[in-house]
Design an enzyme around this catalytic site. Structure first.
Site, PDB file in Angstrom:
ATOM      1  N   CYS B  28       0.831  -1.217   0.000  1.00 24.59           N
ATOM      2  CA  CYS B  28       0.000   0.000   0.000  1.00 24.59           C
ATOM      3  C   CYS B  28       0.859   1.258   0.000  1.00 24.59           C
ATOM      4  CB  CYS B  28      -0.934  -0.069   1.201  1.00 24.59           C
ATOM      5  SG  CYS B  28      -1.443   1.485   1.897  1.00 24.59           S
ATOM      6  N   CYS B  31       0.373   3.925   2.791  1.00 23.95           N
ATOM      7  CA  CYS B  31       0.895   3.423   4.072  1.00 23.95           C
ATOM      8  C   CYS B  31       2.391   3.687   4.161  1.00 23.95           C
ATOM      9  CB  CYS B  31       0.656   1.926   4.208  1.00 23.95           C
ATOM     10  SG  CYS B  31      -1.051   1.441   3.967  1.00 23.95           S
TER      11      CYS B  31
END
Lengths: 289, 104
Positions: B28, B31
């Site tokens: 991700c 993230c």
């Protein structure tokens, strides 16, 4: 990774003029947006009050602008900025999956006004099943049911990508013409009207029915600025800027329709010029420290 | 420091006066961008708040329990009880003021 001096998002008059000015000031520039320029330029019928181009059609304006870019050796990176992160010292610009990242010290937002209003429920469920980037969030829907609302044919790639992971993908094209998706993608020609759910997304309601989904991907040409740049201050749907085009985030500037009325081509170009000069000043002050 | 936590030792987070759970995954992008921001804040708030990283792929039951639909998702626990959550990337200054509001 190359870190550009200035990243400009949008290829309408504001973004293009900003790029020309940054280049003229000898700073490196990354210009991201449709290579055939913003839809508002290429689809315009006639523009009567653009200095030097009387009664110009959108097509003619597009041609003139592209020629100007070419003569200044400015290239357009033909991608869409999906997420922009204010990292403090620099901005990280994501255009697709985790690897599609660019970096720049300053940022000029010139993406124009969103073409469509958000759907009822869209804000409420953003991050709870609603997403604007299939390649970013696809892995969360492994084996699950996803609905994709695409406002341009290029979004078919996103639906195809999702189909590799999700259990079921429904695609709702919001444009005319042929749809070329893989067989695993079910195409439904209906118009979305609302996003339903309670704690998280449950279904997409259309003018033709209700479709259960764990995730709903809404893929438009323009992403609302506060969704694009988390933390950006907005006022009445427009980015709040000072007369010098500064936003509330240091190093981030905005120009053109996104920064508020009047919605005029020539005003957008002028404000793009102001934003470029403000970014160059910001860089100079930062480097002096 | 941001500690990696798993389902088996999740009790650690529930015992903290203020715990910040960072639900994320290796694939991700946002993230990854948020990680250095959290690392910095965790140093600043040493002794006041504990920071934990929860990998959603390795801990699916925790992701379900907290109804995680999109990552990054930050969940704030006060003595094991959820007092707030932030979805998506947030600039450092914004997160600092959110955290301070829970400490206040």
């Amino acid at each position: 990774m190359t870190r550009y001096d200035v990243a400009i998002i949008g290829t309408g008059p504001a973004g293009l003029e900003a790029a020309l000015t940054v280049k003229a000031r000898n700073k490196s520039v990354l210009l991201i947006g449709p290579a055939d320029l913003s839809a508002k330029v290429r689809k315009a019928h006639t523009i009567q009050n653009y200095l030097g181009l009387p009664n110009v059609s959108g097509r003619e304006m597009q041609e003139a602008f592209l020629k100007h870019l070419e003569s200044s050796e400015i290239k357009i990176t033909d991608e869409q900025a999906k997420n922009i992160y204010a990292m403090g010292d620099y901005f990280a610009i994501q255009t697709g999956g985790a690897d599609a990242m660019y970096e720049a010290e300053t940022l000029i937002l010139a993406t124009g006004l969103p073409q469509t209003k958000g759907l009822p429920g869209e804000d409420l469920f953003l991050g709870k099943g609603v997403s604007y980037c299939a390649t970013c969030d696809a892995a969360l829907y492994r084996g699950k049911k996803a609905a994709v609302v695409g406002y341009a044919p290029k979004e078919e790639d996103e639906a195809n990508f999702l189909a590799e992971l999700a259990g079921e993908v429904l695609y709702f094209p919001q444009y005319a013409g042929e749809v070329r998706t893989v067989p695993a993608v079910k195409v439904i020609r209906e118009k979305p009207v609302e996003i339903l759910g309670d704690r998280s997304v449950r279904a997409l309601k259309t003018d033709g029915g209700e479709y259960e989904a764990d995730g709903i991907f809404i893929l438009r040409e323009t992403i609302a600025p506060d969704k694009l740049v988390p933390g950006l201050e907005i006022e009445a749907d427009r980015v709040k800027v000072t007369p010098q085009t500064e936003t509330n985030i240091p190093g981030c500037f905005a120009a053109g329709d996104i920064a508020g009325p009047p919605y005029q081509y020539i005003k957008a170009a002028g404000q793009g010029n102001a934003a470029a000069l403000a970014a160059v000043r910001y860089l100079a002050a930062k480097r002096k420290q | 420091m941001v500690k990696v936590i798993r389902e088996a030792d999740f009790g650690q987070a529930e015992e903290c006066a203020l715990a910040v759970l960072d639900f994320s995954a290796t694939w991700c992008g946002p993230c990854k961008m948020l990680a250095p921001v959290l690392e910095k804040l965790s140093e600043e708030m040493k002794g006041k708040a504990e920071f934990f990283k929860v990998d959603v792929d390795e801990n699916p039951n925790l992701a379900v329990r907290f109804a995680i639909q999109s990552i990054p998702a930050l969940i704030f626990l006060k003595n094991g009880k959820e007092v707030g959550r932030e979805i998506g990337f947030k600039p450092e200054a914004a997160l600092r003021s959110t955290l301070e509001s829970f400490l206040g």
